[in-house]
Design a protein around this motif. Structure first.
Motif, short mmCIF file in Angstrom:
data_model
loop_
_atom_site.label_atom_id
_atom_site.label_comp_id
_atom_site.label_asym_id
_atom_site.label_seq_id
_atom_site.Cartn_x
_atom_site.Cartn_y
_atom_site.Cartn_z
N GLN A 135 16.08 39.61 75.87
CA GLN A 135 15.04 38.58 75.97
C GLN A 135 14.07 38.87 77.12
N GLU A 136 14.63 39.24 78.26
CA GLU A 136 13.76 39.57 79.42
C GLU A 136 12.83 40.73 79.10
N ALA A 137 13.35 41.73 78.41
CA ALA A 137 12.54 42.90 78.07
C ALA A 137 11.36 42.50 77.18
N ALA A 138 11.64 41.68 76.16
CA ALA A 138 10.57 41.23 75.27
C ALA A 138 9.54 40.39 76.04
N ASP A 139 10.04 39.57 76.94
CA ASP A 139 9.13 38.73 77.74
C ASP A 139 8.21 39.57 78.64
N ARG A 140 8.79 40.63 79.24
CA ARG A 140 7.97 41.49 80.10
C ARG A 140 6.83 42.11 79.31
N LEU A 141 7.14 42.61 78.12
CA LEU A 141 6.07 43.20 77.30
C LEU A 141 5.05 42.15 76.89
N ALA A 142 5.54 40.98 76.52
CA ALA A 142 4.62 39.90 76.11
C ALA A 142 3.68 39.54 77.26
N SER A 143 4.18 39.52 78.47
CA SER A 143 3.33 39.16 79.60
C SER A 143 2.30 40.25 79.91
N LEU A 144 2.54 41.45 79.37
CA LEU A 144 1.52 42.50 79.47
C LEU A 144 0.52 42.41 78.33
N GLY A 145 0.74 41.46 77.40
CA GLY A 145 -0.14 41.32 76.26
C GLY A 145 0.28 42.15 75.06
N ILE A 146 1.54 42.60 75.07
CA ILE A 146 2.05 43.41 73.96
C ILE A 146 3.18 42.63 73.31
N SER A 147 2.95 42.13 72.10
CA SER A 147 4.02 41.33 71.48
C SER A 147 4.79 42.18 70.48
N VAL A 148 6.10 42.19 70.62
CA VAL A 148 6.94 43.07 69.82
C VAL A 148 8.09 42.30 69.19
N GLN A 149 8.65 42.89 68.11
CA GLN A 149 9.89 42.38 67.55
C GLN A 149 10.99 43.38 67.90
N LEU A 150 11.94 42.98 68.71
CA LEU A 150 12.98 43.90 69.14
C LEU A 150 13.95 44.22 68.02
N GLY A 151 14.37 45.49 67.96
CA GLY A 151 15.35 45.93 66.97
C GLY A 151 16.66 46.31 67.63
N GLY A 152 17.27 47.37 67.12
CA GLY A 152 18.59 47.77 67.58
C GLY A 152 18.58 48.40 68.96
N PRO A 153 19.74 48.41 69.61
CA PRO A 153 19.86 49.01 70.95
C PRO A 153 19.73 50.53 70.91
N LEU A 154 19.21 51.10 71.99
CA LEU A 154 19.15 52.55 72.15
C LEU A 154 20.49 53.04 72.68
N LYS A 155 20.81 54.26 72.31
CA LYS A 155 21.98 54.90 72.88
C LYS A 155 21.74 55.05 74.39
N PRO A 156 22.63 54.55 75.22
CA PRO A 156 22.44 54.71 76.67
C PRO A 156 22.34 56.18 77.03
N ALA A 157 21.47 56.50 77.99
CA ALA A 157 21.28 57.89 78.39
C ALA A 157 21.12 57.94 79.91
N LYS A 158 21.40 59.11 80.45
CA LYS A 158 21.34 59.29 81.89
C LYS A 158 20.42 60.45 82.17
N HIS A 159 19.64 60.35 83.22
CA HIS A 159 18.91 61.52 83.68
C HIS A 159 19.05 61.64 85.19
N ILE A 160 19.42 62.83 85.63
CA ILE A 160 19.66 63.05 87.06
C ILE A 160 18.52 63.84 87.67
N PHE A 161 17.80 63.21 88.60
CA PHE A 161 16.87 63.92 89.46
C PHE A 161 17.68 64.34 90.69
N SER A 162 17.06 65.14 91.59
CA SER A 162 17.84 65.53 92.76
C SER A 162 18.21 64.32 93.62
#
Length: 350
Positions: free
Chosen positions: A272-299
């Motif tokens: 819900q928070e994610a959808a709200d953040r986009l909406a407050s930027l003026g981008i209205s979306v319909q959320l779908g399924g979750p993404l596979k969690p991923a990790k990226h390591i910088f130094s």
DNA sequence: AACACGGGGGT
DNA sequence: ACCCCAGTGTT
């Protein structure tokens, strides 16, 4: 510290037989050496090779580099990392065109004054391309000398680097500074390997090596432990419209400056928070399924990414956001390697 | 002197 | 999953 017997004769004889054949060694113009040395900073030769070939086809001269647009420049560097390298390369190219008629100066101090060229790179270009009697001390050379002299000072300490640079110059033959510097680095890359497993049986300097004599070669070089990484939760939204995927341009400074990414927030958000953040930027979306969690390591940071797919109308977007179809994702927008896990999905269509 | 800045390879 | 690698610019 008693002086060490001369190393140059055996080292240069070994190098003449064992130097890898590399494209920038085939035609070592100052520009070729410069670009290759910048690419090779913090980067393995194998990873840099394809970038180098593509780069020289796209930007065969310093003037081409000076005039290249930023988006194309980023694209040529996509996946190599440390993107300030490529921006400094262009800044320096513009200075070289303005100040030096489009030719790199054959002068150590003038090279050192160019953006992105520090002690090591000025020494590499100076010695390899211009045959100047200057040192080029990279991590390979530090490792080789810590072992040759059986020296256990911290190689991250600038005082240690200064002392080793002194030793490097004591051995440098005036008639072959470039081959000598290259040979030291090649020895470090091929024989005097890190991780405590040097191939001493294959080393042309084994008979002179003090670490070898003392049996300490596997414990050198010494360096102090790195600082722990910060863990950063990241919420990613892969938003698709009829015009493609939603991309956002990163700020002009800081991590991955000026590159493109899916919509993201550097904090852990609920659906819900994610959808709200986009909406407050003026981008209205319909959320779908979750993404596979991923990790990226910088130094210095570890991104722990999770989020959702979403769909949206192809509506006008705020500044800094675009809809990117598959073609423009492939040809135009530079996405850093951090989003590798989501690449396959982004390439499905759009 | 400490920190910011990517990405890849080895085990 | 965890280790290692290591130039330049900024603060």
């Amino acid at each position: 510290m008693p002086t060490l017997s001369p190393i140059a004769p055996d080292l240069l004889a070994w190098f003449s037989q064992n130097a890898r054949i590399l494209p920038f060694r085939q035609d070592p113009t100052p520009y070729h050496i410069w670009v290759s040395e910048i690419m090779l900073q913090q980067t393995r030769v194998a990873a840099a090779l394809e970038y180098y070939d593509r780069w020289m086809k796209a930007l065969p001269t310093i003037r081409d580099l000076a005039e290249c647009d930023e988006e194309k420049l980023h694209k040529l560097w996509e996946g190599l990392g440390y993107y300030s390298r490529v921006r400094n390369l262009q800044k320096a190219a513009r200075i070289v065109c303005q100040e030096y008629g489009g030719q790199l100066p054959a002068d150590h101090k003038k090279l050192l004054a160019l953006p992105g060229i520090g002690d090591y790179t000025a020494g590499a270009i100076g010695s390899i391309a211009f045959h100047l009697p200057v040192p080029a001390v990279d991590g390979n050379v530090l490792r080789v000398f810590s072992r040759l002299y059986n020296d256990d000072r911290d190689i991250a300490d600038p005082k240690t680097k200064k002392a080793y640079t002194q030793w490097v110059m004591e051995h440098q033959p005036p008639e072959a500074p470039g081959p000598y510097n290259e040979a030291l680095m090649e020895l470090g890359a091929l024989v005097c390997l890190p991780n405590g497993e040097p191939l001493c049986d294959a080393c042309p300097l084994a008979h002179l090596c003090r670490a070898r004599q003392a049996g300490t070669q596997n414990t050198l070089p010494v360096k102090k432990a790195a600082k722990a990484r910060r863990i950063q939760p990241v919420t990613v939204l892969l938003v698709k419209s009829e015009q493609g995927w939603l991309l956002q341009r990163r700020p002009d400074s800081g991590l991955l400056a000026g590159l493109w990414q899916p919509a993201l927030f550097e904090e852990e958000l609920s659906r819900q928070e994610a959808a709200d953040r986009l909406a407050s930027l003026g981008i209205s979306v319909q959320l779908g399924g979750p993404l596979k969690p991923a990790k990226h390591i910088f130094s210095h940071i570890e991104w722990r990414m999770s989020g959702w797919q979403a769909t949206a109308e192809a509506a006008p977007l705020p500044d800094g956001y675009v809809w990117a179809d598959r073609e423009s994702l492939a040809q135009q927008y530079t996405l850093p390697g951090a989003f590798k896990a989501y690449r396959p999905l982004l390439e499905t269509d759009g």
